[in-house]
Design an enzyme around this catalytic site. Structure first.
Site, mmCIF file in Angstrom:
data_model
loop_
_atom_site.group_PDB
_atom_site.id
_atom_site.type_symbol
_atom_site.label_atom_id
_atom_site.label_comp_id
_atom_site.label_asym_id
_atom_site.label_seq_id
_atom_site.Cartn_x
_atom_site.Cartn_y
_atom_site.Cartn_z
ATOM 1 C CG ASN A 1 -25.845 -13.379 -34.365
ATOM 2 O OD1 ASN A 1 -26.796 -12.987 -33.688
ATOM 3 N ND2 ASN A 1 -25.992 -13.818 -35.599
ATOM 4 N N GLY A 2 -26.353 -14.750 -31.264
ATOM 5 C CA GLY A 2 -27.168 -15.922 -30.934
ATOM 6 C C GLY A 2 -27.283 -16.091 -29.433
ATOM 7 N NE ARG B 1 -26.642 -10.171 -38.536
ATOM 8 C CZ ARG B 1 -27.308 -11.220 -38.966
ATOM 9 N NH1 ARG B 1 -27.839 -11.216 -40.158
ATOM 10 N NH2 ARG B 1 -27.455 -12.290 -38.214
ATOM 11 C CE LYS C 1 -34.614 -6.561 -43.872
ATOM 12 N NZ LYS C 1 -36.018 -6.219 -44.094
ATOM 13 C CD1 TRP D 1 -32.129 -5.849 -31.789
ATOM 14 C CD2 TRP D 1 -32.252 -7.895 -30.931
ATOM 15 N NE1 TRP D 1 -33.453 -6.114 -31.494
ATOM 16 C CE2 TRP D 1 -33.547 -7.354 -30.972
ATOM 17 C CE3 TRP D 1 -32.078 -9.190 -30.428
ATOM 18 C CZ2 TRP D 1 -34.674 -8.053 -30.527
ATOM 19 C CZ3 TRP D 1 -33.196 -9.884 -29.981
ATOM 20 C CH2 TRP D 1 -34.479 -9.311 -30.043
ATOM 21 C CG HIS E 1 -68.378 -9.960 -34.674
ATOM 22 N ND1 HIS E 1 -69.627 -10.491 -34.399
ATOM 23 C CD2 HIS E 1 -68.266 -9.978 -36.026
ATOM 24 C CE1 HIS E 1 -70.215 -10.835 -35.532
ATOM 25 N NE2 HIS E 1 -69.415 -10.530 -36.538
ATOM 26 C CD GLU F 1 -46.548 -5.937 -44.002
ATOM 27 O OE1 GLU F 1 -46.468 -6.727 -43.049
ATOM 28 O OE2 GLU F 1 -45.587 -5.234 -44.377
ATOM 29 C CE LYS G 1 -43.383 -2.902 -42.841
ATOM 30 N NZ LYS G 1 -43.415 -4.305 -43.203
ATOM 31 C CD GLU H 1 -41.657 -2.990 -39.168
ATOM 32 O OE1 GLU H 1 -40.806 -3.699 -38.627
ATOM 33 O OE2 GLU H 1 -42.134 -3.238 -40.290
ATOM 34 C CB CYS I 1 -25.496 -9.609 -32.766
ATOM 35 S SG CYS I 1 -26.262 -9.465 -31.165
HETATM 36 C C1 F6R Z 1 -41.532 -6.317 -40.612
HETATM 37 C C2 F6R Z 1 -40.492 -7.297 -40.815
HETATM 38 C C3 F6R Z 1 -40.553 -8.570 -40.072
HETATM 39 C C4 F6R Z 1 -40.052 -9.722 -40.956
HETATM 40 C C5 F6R Z 1 -39.933 -11.011 -40.130
HETATM 41 C C6 F6R Z 1 -39.506 -12.176 -40.995
HETATM 42 O O1 F6R Z 1 -41.389 -5.236 -41.473
HETATM 43 O O2 F6R Z 1 -39.580 -7.075 -41.567
HETATM 44 O O3 F6R Z 1 -41.821 -8.825 -39.591
HETATM 45 O O4 F6R Z 1 -40.934 -9.884 -42.020
HETATM 46 O O5 F6R Z 1 -39.022 -10.838 -39.105
HETATM 47 O O6 F6R Z 1 -38.243 -11.986 -41.547
HETATM 48 P P1 F6R Z 1 -37.769 -12.806 -42.783
HETATM 49 O O7 F6R Z 1 -38.648 -12.462 -43.932
HETATM 50 O O8 F6R Z 1 -36.350 -12.394 -43.002
HETATM 51 O O9 F6R Z 1 -37.903 -14.263 -42.426
#
Ligand code: F6R
Length: 591
Positions: free
Chosen positions: A99-100, A28, A586, A73, A492, A469, A473, A476, A2
């Site tokens: 927020n929280g 956010r 984010k 959010w 396996h 990773e 990507k 998401e 948020c």
């Molecule tokens: C995926 C992504 C998330 C962040 C994770 C950690 O693309 O962005 O998996 O990597 O939420 O966030 P930070 O790096 O801000 O601690």
């Protein structure tokens, strides 16, 4: 998550300002939005489901010099207009954005209900204005009432509160970020992140955990929530620009940030050498080094297990930050915890730091956002200097994190100069790689596989965490079911998933495991997979080949770039907005 943003001061278009400002915090959360403006001792509120980016700030251009806004959010309660913030008391005289999570909200709500308060939403946040109202029966002063209410909250939160009669904006934080923007001519801005107010000021003051701030737009007072003691604050000038935090000519932040890796990797590599050597020494002298991060940052930590092993002949341990609590038995005062985080605000990482500190261990933070909680609370910190990362999907932060971790590994091996040279050469190769012809080739592959619902990625060594990773990507932003595996693990179990035409990507380098990963790829092809090789050399194992430069030990940085671009185009071609993936935000400031 948020985003919250509030203003009080001499400007008379507060509503329009906070609406325009909070659009910069949409990363956010973007389920719903809301605004409360104070005008002639009345609070007027607007809130709606949906993204705030489509809202016209000019609709809020009426005379007001105090306002708060929110972009949500959802945590407690679905995405409805009633659950959207701001929340108010029944009389509409107190407005709050939050927020929280208030963890003891059920107990507080029951207590308030018994006193006759009526709740309209399913949120934990709605108890805040009601509790402040209740506290106003014990004190006349609005700020004191907010303090008394905050003293009863359990959990991690940041909030902004205002009332209809006093010219007071109150903010408090425990666990979620809040930053004050200071402008002598305009007044005070308080937001979850700096871009909200960067059009007005670049001078900031950070709230720390357990602090609150009270301002009437002319002066400001920081105090400890519990004791009321004044907390002195430094003013800090922000060095990055608003342009860096904007999309420019790109359609999406994600593509802009992928392309910025032309420069951001070199910025990460150009660190103060003495500092890198000090950190390398700290790892050498530690009795047990642990690396933690979440999601993409966690994959950088996992890749560094291979960097430290291959480059520095040194063992380090990776754990997802959310699992680290269970490692406390291994910690002692001589242990070292390295935390990696783009935002510097991730709740699970902060929790891991708390665990390490409780055992007397030291914490090194590798972060992107300067002034973030993780950066400020660590014993040592290093910035990756990627510049603002706005797309939810992390791209340039990852390559910055990988570069810094590799640099430390090279420093441990007394080869810092060699490491720096290799990484700067790699940055130059990535610059060459990001040309329109290459990007078109990746678009063509995206076109070929865009309708597929399953996709697998394999890798070995540091390309194994990069395969994980890659899956994050693709999942998401495109919502394709993607999974990453260590190439050797296929036989396996996972190979049973392969059908005729299943797209499988192999991340390949030019190293001691090349033969193994190529034979894993051939095993996939033999079961009908449509194989896509990301590799320096062509191979008969590949149906499609995405050529990448040979970067030796830095191959992880190079191989992930075409996958970031592929994910972006898969999202766009499937009609999804890659900057705002569903269900995600984010900065994950909740556990
Ligand atoms: C995926 C992504 C998330 C962040 C994770 C950690 O693309 O962005 O998996 O990597 O939420 O966030 P930070 O790096 O801000 O601690």
């Amino acid at each position: 998550m948020c985003g919250i943003f509030g203003y009080v001061g001499s400007r008379i278009n507060a509503g329009q300002m906070v609406i325009d400002g909070i659009k910069h915090l949409e990363y956010r959360g973007y389920d719903s939005w809301g605004v409360a403006c104070k005008k002639d001792n009345e609070i007027s509120v607007a809130k709606e489901i949906g993204k705030i980016s489509g809202v016209n700030g000019e609709d809020f251009a009426f005379h007001s010099s105090q306002a708060i806004a929110h972009t949500r959010w959802a945590t407690h309660g679905g995405v409805t207009e009633l659950n959207a913030h701001p929340h108010l008391n029944e009389e509409g005289t107190i407005a709050v954005v939050h927020n929280g999570i208030i963890e003891n909200y059920t107990e507080l709500r029951d207590e308030l209900k018994k006193k006759g308060h009526i709740f309209l939403s399913e949120t934990d946040s709605e108890i805040i204005p009601h509790l402040i109202e209740e506290e106003l029966t014990n004190t006349q002063d609005f700020a004191s009432a907010v303090r008394r209410a905050c003293q009863r909250f359990e959990g991690r939160y940041a909030l902004l509160a205002m009332d209809s009669t006093s010219q007071t904006l109150v903010a408090a934080r425990t666990g979620s970020p809040l930053i004050v923007g200071v402008s002598p001519q305009d007044g005070y801005f308080i937001a979850s992140d700096i871009p909200a107010f960067m059009d007005y000021t670049r001078t900031v003051q950070y709230l720390d955990d357990g602090e609150m701030v009270v301002t009437d737009g002319k002066s400001i007072l920081f105090t400890d929530i519990e004791t009321g003691e004044e907390r002195p604050k430094r003013e800090i000038e922000i060095t990055w620009t608003i342009e860096q935090a904007q999309k420019g000519d790109f359609e999406h932040y994600m593509l802009k940030e992928i392309m910025e890796q032309k420069d951001s990797i070199a910025r990460a590599v150009n660190q103060d050498e003495d500092q890198i050597l000090t950190l390398a020494n700290a790892i050498r002298n530690a009795r047990g080094t642990f690396l933690v991060g979440c999601g993409t940052a966690g994959k950088a930590c996992m890749a560094s297990e291979y960097f430290f092993s291959v480059i520095a002949d040194h063992h380090v341990n990776f754990a997802p930050a959310s699992e680290f609590k269970l490692y406390h038995h291994f910690l002692q005062p001589e242990s070292l915890l390295i935390v990696v985080s783009q935002s510097g605000e991730t709740a699970d990482v902060l929790e891991a730091m708390k665990v390490a500190k409780s055992k007397g261990a030291k914490v090194l933070a590798i972060v992107n956002v300067e002034g973030s909680t993780i950066e400020r609370e660590a014993d040592y910190s290093l910035l990756i200097n990627a510049g603002p990362e706005r797309a939810v999907a992390s791209t340039k932060a990852l390559t910055g994190q990988l570069a810094v971790l590799m640099l430390i590994a090279y420093a441990m091996a007394d080869k810092l100069k060699d490491g720096k040279t290799l990484l700067l050469e790699t940055a130059a190769m990535i610059n060459d790689m990001l040309n329109p012809r290459y990007i078109q080739r990746i678009q063509d592959i995206a076109e070929l596989i865009k309708e597929k619902e399953d996709l697998y990625i394999i890798g070995k060594s540091w390309n194994y965490p990069m395969a994980l990773e890659s899956a994050i990507k693709i999942q998401e932003v495109s919502y394709i079911h993607a999974e990453g595996f260590a190439g050797g693990e296929l036989k396996h179990g996972p190979i049973a998933l392969i059908e005729e035409g299943t797209p499988c990507i192999a991340l390949v380098g030019n190293d001691e495991v090349t033969t193994d990963i190529l034979s894993n790829t051939i095993e996939l092809k033999a079961r009908g997979a449509h194989t896509i090789g990301v590799a320096p050399e062509r191979s008969e194992a590949f149906d499609e080949w995405l050529k990448v430069p040979d970067a030796g030990t830095a191959q992880a940085l190079v191989n992930i770039i075409p996958i970031q671009i592929l994910s972006y185009f898969l999202a766009v071609k499937r009609g999804k907005n890659p900057d705002m993936p569903r269900n995600l935000a984010k900065s994950v400031t909740v556990k």
